[in-house]
Design an enzyme around this catalytic site. Structure first.
Site, PDB file in Angstrom:
ATOM      1  N   ASP A  22       2.348   6.261   5.912  1.00 35.61           N
ATOM      2  CA  ASP A  22       3.040   7.378   5.236  1.00 35.61           C
ATOM      3  C   ASP A  22       3.753   8.393   6.135  1.00 35.61           C
ATOM      4  O   ASP A  22       3.209   8.806   7.162  1.00 35.61           O
ATOM      5  CB  ASP A  22       2.030   8.234   4.451  1.00 35.61           C
ATOM      6  CG  ASP A  22       1.031   7.434   3.673  1.00 35.61           C
ATOM      7  OD1 ASP A  22       1.112   6.204   3.669  1.00 35.61           O
ATOM      8  OD2 ASP A  22       0.145   8.059   3.064  1.00 35.61           O
ATOM      9  N   TRP A  46      -3.675  -1.101  10.259  1.00 37.68           N
ATOM     10  CA  TRP A  46      -4.234   0.217   9.957  1.00 37.68           C
ATOM     11  C   TRP A  46      -5.534   0.411  10.736  1.00 37.68           C
ATOM     12  O   TRP A  46      -6.323  -0.526  10.900  1.00 37.68           O
ATOM     13  CB  TRP A  46      -4.489   0.321   8.448  1.00 37.68           C
ATOM     14  CG  TRP A  46      -4.788   1.709   7.978  1.00 37.68           C
ATOM     15  CD1 TRP A  46      -3.883   2.630   7.527  1.00 37.68           C
ATOM     16  CD2 TRP A  46      -6.077   2.335   7.906  1.00 37.68           C
ATOM     17  NE1 TRP A  46      -4.531   3.796   7.194  1.00 37.68           N
ATOM     18  CE2 TRP A  46      -5.871   3.640   7.418  1.00 37.68           C
ATOM     19  CE3 TRP A  46      -7.387   1.941   8.223  1.00 37.68           C
ATOM     20  CZ2 TRP A  46      -6.915   4.548   7.212  1.00 37.68           C
ATOM     21  CZ3 TRP A  46      -8.424   2.844   8.034  1.00 37.68           C
ATOM     22  CH2 TRP A  46      -8.185   4.128   7.539  1.00 37.68           C
ATOM     23  N   PHE A  78      -5.734  12.029   7.769  1.00 36.15           N
ATOM     24  CA  PHE A  78      -4.983  11.357   6.706  1.00 36.15           C
ATOM     25  C   PHE A  78      -3.744  12.179   6.336  1.00 36.15           C
ATOM     26  O   PHE A  78      -3.433  13.186   6.964  1.00 36.15           O
ATOM     27  CB  PHE A  78      -5.894  11.155   5.485  1.00 36.15           C
ATOM     28  CG  PHE A  78      -6.671   9.854   5.517  1.00 36.15           C
ATOM     29  CD1 PHE A  78      -6.912   9.180   6.711  1.00 36.15           C
ATOM     30  CD2 PHE A  78      -7.172   9.305   4.341  1.00 36.15           C
ATOM     31  CE1 PHE A  78      -7.617   7.974   6.740  1.00 36.15           C
ATOM     32  CE2 PHE A  78      -7.880   8.104   4.342  1.00 36.15           C
ATOM     33  CZ  PHE A  78      -8.105   7.437   5.544  1.00 36.15           C
ATOM     34  N   GLU A 204      -1.987   8.937  -5.114  1.00 33.02           N
ATOM     35  CA  GLU A 204      -1.938   9.376  -3.727  1.00 33.02           C
ATOM     36  C   GLU A 204      -0.645  10.158  -3.475  1.00 33.02           C
ATOM     37  O   GLU A 204       0.294  10.098  -4.269  1.00 33.02           O
ATOM     38  CB  GLU A 204      -1.954   8.155  -2.779  1.00 33.02           C
ATOM     39  CG  GLU A 204      -3.191   7.286  -2.926  1.00 33.02           C
ATOM     40  CD  GLU A 204      -3.223   6.094  -1.958  1.00 33.02           C
ATOM     41  OE1 GLU A 204      -4.303   5.801  -1.443  1.00 33.02           O
ATOM     42  OE2 GLU A 204      -2.191   5.447  -1.732  1.00 33.02           O
TER      43      GLU A 204
HETATM   44  C1  FRU Z   1      -1.300   6.214   1.273  1.00 29.93           C
HETATM   45  C2  FRU Z   1      -2.621   6.536   1.927  1.00 29.93           C
HETATM   46  C3  FRU Z   1      -2.991   7.983   1.690  1.00 29.93           C
HETATM   47  C4  FRU Z   1      -3.910   8.278   2.841  1.00 29.93           C
HETATM   48  C5  FRU Z   1      -3.279   7.467   3.947  1.00 29.93           C
HETATM   49  C6  FRU Z   1      -4.269   6.905   4.925  1.00 29.93           C
HETATM   50  O1  FRU Z   1      -0.634   5.136   1.840  1.00 29.93           O
HETATM   51  O2  FRU Z   1      -3.630   5.669   1.462  1.00 29.93           O
HETATM   52  O3  FRU Z   1      -3.549   8.233   0.430  1.00 29.93           O
HETATM   53  O4  FRU Z   1      -3.975   9.640   3.151  1.00 29.93           O
HETATM   54  O5  FRU Z   1      -2.558   6.424   3.333  1.00 29.93           O
HETATM   55  O6  FRU Z   1      -3.602   6.304   5.990  1.00 29.93           O
END
Ligand code: FRU
Length: 483
Positions: A22, A46, A78, A204
């Site tokens: 993000d 990730w 995050f 989100e």
């Molecule tokens: C969206 C998300 C958010 C979170 C982040 C973690 O893609 O899942 O909700 O903060 O990515 O990397």
């Protein structure tokens, strides 16, 4: 640094190496656009999240900066947002200079392992040097989790009528609004959406802002990203229109709407502090396959920054997107073609007498009919973008656009119903090494799609079985944003 790797975007931001998701902390300050992003600097999948950082003065050329925020004893960093604390409500400004404040989610993995619900809390960091370096606030977190497993991605904005900050927070299956006079003490105001919109996945990365249409109508837009449950499967960006009074969001429409209806735009939110412009940026991937796409040194890119507009169709208002005008800075040479009638197939590349790895193609028509634009290469790969009059839908077909074996649902034809009701249309395509962004009908329909061809898809042809007339076509090569 110039990039020459296969699939490397040349006109989109991507990290030099390793994993990105993000966009975070989008804020404009003193002529500089800041882009922070979810970043794992140790692998191309990730992992423990940091905030990577890049800056730009024109939204298209980016300078990579050192990592802005590292994980700490409260957890991983995050998603979240950033604001300019113009009135020094936080008291964190220095020497009469406004502080930049980032508000983000601390995600505690140790608690998660213990099966606890309150793993996510909202915290703050500040910068006294215009966003270059960041210090975490000493009394984090500033908003404690009340026992909700998904409690994250705070988007903070100033609500001028009440002189207070609003935090729009994604809380599992709804949005919760909080307010604060100083960014440190937060009070719950209301909840929205438990029974409205798409609910195929977790909510989100929200955003909340007012917009004014050309007819003067002012409406609040609430963006809510969702994963999974998007219109093409996996993750996507939905939005609501309504009214906001500093406490409660009241929708004026119950239909589920999407900012981008393609497969590959997610976690999109807008820059703060940009005055009357509303500039949106999304992550150009989909959680369905983001960690397995076939790039080597890095994974994922951002979309082109887009300017949002509120547009009326019949009695409803929609959010339309167009590439920011600054993208025009990349145009090398623009070639315009006269009106052409297509029955069968017309090779545009031949007419233009050039082919490029990245380009923008604009096409307009007075009467929209079934037609398609095929991007192809000499290796037998092709991507088809078009309109189907019978279905009244726009589509992107990447069934044969390159490598797709990494995910069983990747190859396919993805279609969406047309929103506009005009006889004519205008289409903008932004094509890069491994992505296409379609803006149709003045940006009412947007579809972003990634693909992985052996060679660039730089041949362009237009086809129509029944006949289609384009009143104007213009083509511009886009120069790489990397030196
Ligand atoms: C969206 C998300 C958010 C979170 C982040 C973690 O893609 O899942 O909700 O903060 O990515 O990397």
């Amino acid at each position: 640094k110039a990039y020459h790797e296969q699939y490397r975007p040349q006109i989109h931001f991507s990290p030099q190496a390793h994993w990105m998701n993000d966009p975070n902390g989008l804020v404009f300050y003193k002529g500089v656009y800041h882009l922070f992003y979810q970043y794992y600097p140790k692998a191309t999948v990730w992992g423990p999240m940091h905030w990577g950082h890049a800056t730009s003065t024109d939204l298209v050329h980016w300078n990579n900066k050192p990592i802005a925020l590292y994980p700490d004893s409260l957890g991983l960093i995050f998603s979240g947002s950033a604001v300019v604390d113009v009135n020094n409500t936080s008291g964190l400004g220095k020497n009469g200079q406004a502080a930049l404040i980032a508000i983000f989610t601390h995600h505690d993995q140790a608690k998660e392992k213990d099966g606890k619900n309150d793993t996510e809390n909202e915290s703050m960091a500040y910068s006294n040097d215009g966003g270059n370096t960041w210090t975490k606030y000493a009394h984090n977190p500033v908003l404690k989790n009340p026992g909700i497993s998904d409690f994250r991605d705070p988007k903070v904005s100033w609500y001028a009528p009440d002189k207070k900050w609003i935090m729009t927070l994604a809380t599992k299956d709804r949005i919760t609004f909080y307010s604060s006079p100083n960014l440190k003490d937060w009070t719950k105001e209301s909840e929205f959406g438990e029974t409205l919109g798409a609910h195929g996945g977790v909510w989100e990365c929200p955003d909340l802002f007012p917009m004014t249409a050309a007819d003067g109508k002012r409406i609040w837009v609430l963006i809510v990203n969702i994963n999974p449950g998007g219109p093409q499967g996996g993750s996507a960006t939905q939005y609501f229109t309504g009214d906001f009074d500093g406490k409660t969001f009241r929708p004026n429409n119950t239909a589920t709407r999407w900012i981008d209806q393609g497969t590959d735009e997610y976690a999109g939110v807008t820059w703060s502090n940009t005055g009357n412009r509303r500039i949106f940026l999304g992550w150009m991937s989909n959680w369905n396959y983001a960690t397995s796409v076939p790039t080597k040194a890095w994974r994922s890119a951002m979309t082109v920054p887009r300017e949002l507009k509120l547009v009326r169709v019949d009695s409803a208002y929609y959010v339309a997107s167009q590439p920011v005008k600054e993208l025009g800075n990349l145009k090398d040479e623009t070639k315009a073609l006269p009106a052409i009638a297509v029955k069968g197939e017309v090779n545009i590349t031949k007419m233009l007498n050039r082919s490029d790895n990245q380009f923008q193609l604009n096409l307009s028509a007075k009467q929209l009919k079934s037609f398609s634009i095929t991007l192809s290469n000499g290796a037998g790969e092709k991507l088809i973008i078009g309109f189907d009059e019978k279905e009244n839908s726009w589509f992107v077909d990447r069934s044969h656009a390159g490598e797709s074996g990494f995910n069983k649902d990747f190859a396919g034809r993805f279609a969406v119903k047309r929103i506009a009701n005009t006889a004519g249309t205008d289409v903008t395509l932004i094509v890069d090494a491994a992505s296409v962004e379609l803006f149709a009908d003045k940006g009412l329909t947007v579809m972003t799609s990634i693909f992985f061809p052996k060679k660039p898809l730089s041949n362009i042809s237009i086809s129509s079985a029944d006949g289609f007339s384009a009143s104007g076509i213009s083509y511009s090569q886009l120069k790489s944003i990397w030196p």
